[in-house]
Design a protein around this motif. Structure first.
Motif, PDB file in Angstrom:
ATOM      1  N   PRO A  35       0.820  -1.221   0.000  1.00  0.00           N
ATOM      2  CA  PRO A  35       0.000   0.000   0.000  1.00  0.00           C
ATOM      3  C   PRO A  35       0.849   1.266   0.000  1.00  0.00           C
ATOM      4  N   LYS A  36       0.436   2.239  -0.784  1.00  0.00           N
ATOM      5  CA  LYS A  36       1.129   3.519  -0.802  1.00  0.00           C
ATOM      6  C   LYS A  36       1.082   4.183   0.570  1.00  0.00           C
ATOM      7  N   SER A  37       0.025   3.877   1.335  1.00  0.00           N
ATOM      8  CA  SER A  37      -0.125   4.460   2.674  1.00  0.00           C
ATOM      9  C   SER A  37       0.949   3.961   3.643  1.00  0.00           C
ATOM     10  N   HIS A  38       1.712   2.948   3.246  1.00  0.00           N
ATOM     11  CA  HIS A  38       2.775   2.414   4.102  1.00  0.00           C
ATOM     12  C   HIS A  38       4.104   3.144   3.881  1.00  0.00           C
ATOM     13  N   ILE A  39       4.087   4.199   3.075  1.00  0.00           N
ATOM     14  CA  ILE A  39       5.293   5.009   2.861  1.00  0.00           C
ATOM     15  C   ILE A  39       5.149   6.314   3.640  1.00  0.00           C
ATOM     16  N   TYR A  40       6.126   6.599   4.481  1.00  0.00           N
ATOM     17  CA  TYR A  40       6.137   7.833   5.284  1.00  0.00           C
ATOM     18  C   TYR A  40       7.356   8.652   4.855  1.00  0.00           C
ATOM     19  N   TYR A  41       7.101   9.850   4.330  1.00  0.00           N
ATOM     20  CA  TYR A  41       8.182  10.674   3.792  1.00  0.00           C
ATOM     21  C   TYR A  41       8.781  11.622   4.843  1.00  0.00           C
ATOM     22  N   ASN A  42       9.907  12.206   4.454  1.00  0.00           N
ATOM     23  CA  ASN A  42      10.588  13.247   5.242  1.00  0.00           C
ATOM     24  C   ASN A  42      11.136  12.747   6.570  1.00  0.00           C
ATOM     25  N   ASN A  43      11.595  11.504   6.590  1.00  0.00           N
ATOM     26  CA  ASN A  43      12.287  10.971   7.754  1.00  0.00           C
ATOM     27  C   ASN A  43      13.787  11.125   7.534  1.00  0.00           C
ATOM     28  N   LEU A  44      14.412  12.014   8.306  1.00  0.00           N
ATOM     29  CA  LEU A  44      15.827  12.330   8.113  1.00  0.00           C
ATOM     30  C   LEU A  44      16.654  12.192   9.384  1.00  0.00           C
ATOM     31  N   PHE A  78      17.081  11.039  13.779  1.00  0.00           N
ATOM     32  CA  PHE A  78      16.779  10.058  14.822  1.00  0.00           C
ATOM     33  C   PHE A  78      15.347  10.233  15.332  1.00  0.00           C
ATOM     34  N   LYS A  79      14.987  11.476  15.638  1.00  0.00           N
ATOM     35  CA  LYS A  79      13.666  11.749  16.214  1.00  0.00           C
ATOM     36  C   LYS A  79      12.546  11.412  15.234  1.00  0.00           C
ATOM     37  N   ASP A  80      12.824  11.517  13.924  1.00  0.00           N
ATOM     38  CA  ASP A  80      11.809  11.179  12.920  1.00  0.00           C
ATOM     39  C   ASP A  80      11.457   9.703  12.977  1.00  0.00           C
ATOM     40  N   GLY A  81      12.491   8.843  13.106  1.00  0.00           N
ATOM     41  CA  GLY A  81      12.242   7.412  13.204  1.00  0.00           C
ATOM     42  C   GLY A  81      11.425   7.067  14.438  1.00  0.00           C
ATOM     43  N   HIS A  82      11.782   7.675  15.546  1.00  0.00           N
ATOM     44  CA  HIS A  82      11.075   7.436  16.813  1.00  0.00           C
ATOM     45  C   HIS A  82       9.608   7.844  16.692  1.00  0.00           C
ATOM     46  N   ARG A  83       9.368   9.048  16.174  1.00  0.00           N
ATOM     47  CA  ARG A  83       8.011   9.591  16.069  1.00  0.00           C
ATOM     48  C   ARG A  83       7.167   8.818  15.059  1.00  0.00           C
ATOM     49  N   THR A  84       7.759   8.443  13.933  1.00  0.00           N
ATOM     50  CA  THR A  84       6.985   7.755  12.897  1.00  0.00           C
ATOM     51  C   THR A  84       6.582   6.359  13.329  1.00  0.00           C
ATOM     52  N   LEU A  85       7.463   5.641  14.023  1.00  0.00           N
ATOM     53  CA  LEU A  85       7.069   4.312  14.504  1.00  0.00           C
ATOM     54  C   LEU A  85       5.934   4.423  15.513  1.00  0.00           C
ATOM     55  N   ILE A 131      20.489   6.367  10.653  1.00  0.00           N
ATOM     56  CA  ILE A 131      20.137   7.339  11.687  1.00  0.00           C
ATOM     57  C   ILE A 131      18.652   7.206  12.031  1.00  0.00           C
ATOM     58  N   VAL A 132      17.801   7.143  11.014  1.00  0.00           N
ATOM     59  CA  VAL A 132      16.365   6.977  11.221  1.00  0.00           C
ATOM     60  C   VAL A 132      16.077   5.614  11.846  1.00  0.00           C
ATOM     61  N   ALA A 133      16.773   4.575  11.378  1.00  0.00           N
ATOM     62  CA  ALA A 133      16.548   3.221  11.892  1.00  0.00           C
ATOM     63  C   ALA A 133      16.894   3.124  13.377  1.00  0.00           C
ATOM     64  N   ILE A 134      17.917   3.830  13.815  1.00  0.00           N
ATOM     65  CA  ILE A 134      18.284   3.817  15.234  1.00  0.00           C
ATOM     66  C   ILE A 134      17.181   4.471  16.060  1.00  0.00           C
ATOM     67  N   GLY A 135      16.535   5.503  15.520  1.00  0.00           N
ATOM     68  CA  GLY A 135      15.387   6.095  16.196  1.00  0.00           C
ATOM     69  C   GLY A 135      14.236   5.121  16.311  1.00  0.00           C
ATOM     70  N   VAL A 136      13.987   4.341  15.256  1.00  0.00           N
ATOM     71  CA  VAL A 136      12.948   3.308  15.276  1.00  0.00           C
ATOM     72  C   VAL A 136      13.287   2.250  16.324  1.00  0.00           C
ATOM     73  N   LEU A 137      14.532   1.818  16.321  1.00  0.00           N
ATOM     74  CA  LEU A 137      14.977   0.795  17.269  1.00  0.00           C
ATOM     75  C   LEU A 137      14.809   1.277  18.707  1.00  0.00           C
ATOM     76  N   ASN A 138      15.163   2.517  18.963  1.00  0.00           N
ATOM     77  CA  ASN A 138      15.031   3.082  20.305  1.00  0.00           C
ATOM     78  C   ASN A 138      13.578   3.081  20.770  1.00  0.00           C
TER      79      ASN A 138
END
Length: 329
Positions: A209-218, A220-227, A246-253
């Motif tokens: 699904p196109k809805s599974h794409i989240y743009y403008n993640n650049l 650490f905080k973006d990964g955390h917030r988007t997850l 960098i984004v992935a580490i935010g997701v992991l956190n």
């Protein structure tokens, strides 16, 4: 009003003192040429007032190239920059780096600044390739390329293949609920990686699904917030593919702080394979790309083009193949 960069901040970033920075910007012979160049390049990237730098740049502009980079704080771009610098120095060239901040309007401004310096050539990690269409300067694009790049010289990673490998990794784990945390939608990397994900899903006759794409993640905080946002509407198990480590580490956190099991409930794949990945408490699975090599080959390619009698007609294109590095996520 934009914050003015100070000598103290430049000193901190270059590991020097305020007095050393001042000497570099005033062409003092008390410090080495290499250190002087490093300080000037960092000052340039941070928008230290242009008119102040004009008088300290090398007089021999034929031995100077420009370099436009989106984010000087990202370890991937730092490694790419190192590749550029090492080859430039070995050929007695100076590099003037300018930060574009993923802003296409600032990119135009920085292109104009570089042209006013009358440099020998330009390297750039582009935001909008059309901003370079009328540039009358030997040019090599680094790391990003779209269909519009066919007429440009470039050195890039195969982003389609990288994303395909990430999506296949999730599907092989049995995770079909996959999300892509992309960078800005307008850059070619976003399009190429989306196509790679779609190809992997098509092979399994599965929709993405196109809805599974989240743009403008650049960041650490973006990964955390988007997850956090994803988890409000979706229950594990799921896979998260990130535009950068960098984004992935935010997701992991965020996943670990939420008590989720990794990779059983949330599986994460980053992109870049920065040095810190393997030393995390939970070492990051990622797509490794040739950051240093893209920079060094880009500089070599630019020097080859500069040496030609008709440099504007020279097109050289190099593509590096990525690989997946499977760790614990």
């Amino acid at each position: 009003m934009a914050k003015r960069i100070t000598l103290k901040e430049i000193a901190a970033l270059t590991g020097t003192s305020v007095s050393t920075v001042s000497k570099a910007l005033n062409q003092s012979t008390e410090i080495s040429e290499g250190k002087r160049r490093q300080i000037i390049e960092v000052a340039r990237a941070l928008h230290y007032p242009f008119e102040r730098l004009e008088r300290v740049l090398p007089e021999n502009r034929e031995r100077m190239v420009g370099f436009l980079v989106p984010d000087v704080s990202n370890p991937y771009f730092a490694r790419l920059w190192r590749g550029v610098e090492d080859i430039a120095r070995s050929h007695d060239y100076s590099v003037v780096a300018c930060h574009t901040g993923e802003d296409p309007e600032l990119e135009i401004e920085q292109i104009n600044r570089i042209q006013r310096l009358d440099v020998a050539g330009l390297l750039s990690v582009p935001i909008r390739e059309e901003n370079y269409q009328r540039l009358r300067l030997p040019l090599v694009l680094l790391s990003r390329c779209s269909v519009a790049c066919e007429s440009f010289s470039y050195v890039v990673n195969n982003d389609f293949r990288g994303a395909y490998l990430a999506a296949k990794y999730f599907l092989d784990q049995g995770k079909t609920n996959v999300f892509f945390l992309s960078g800005p939608e307008e850059i070619s990397v976003a399009t190429n990686r989306t196509q790679g994900i779609l190809a992997a899903f098509r092979e399994r006759d599965l929709p993405f699904p196109k809805s599974h794409i989240y743009y403008n993640n650049l960041k650490f905080k973006d990964g955390h917030r988007t997850l956090e946002k994803i988890l409000r509407a979706n229950r594990p198990p799921l896979g998260v593919f990130c535009s950068s480590d960098i984004v992935a580490i935010g997701v992991l956190n965020m996943a670990r702080s939420g008590g989720y099991k990794i990779p059983e409930e949330i599986s994460i794949v980053g992109y870049d394979d920065i040095e810190n990945d393997q030393y995390l408490d939970y070492p990051l699975t990622t797509i490794a790309q040739a950051d240093y090599q893209i920079g060094s080959h880009g500089m070599k390619t630019l020097l080859e083009i500069i040496s030609e009698k008709e440099p504007y007609r020279q097109v050289r294109q190099i593509v590096f193949e990525p690989e997946i590095v499977v760790r614990k996520t």
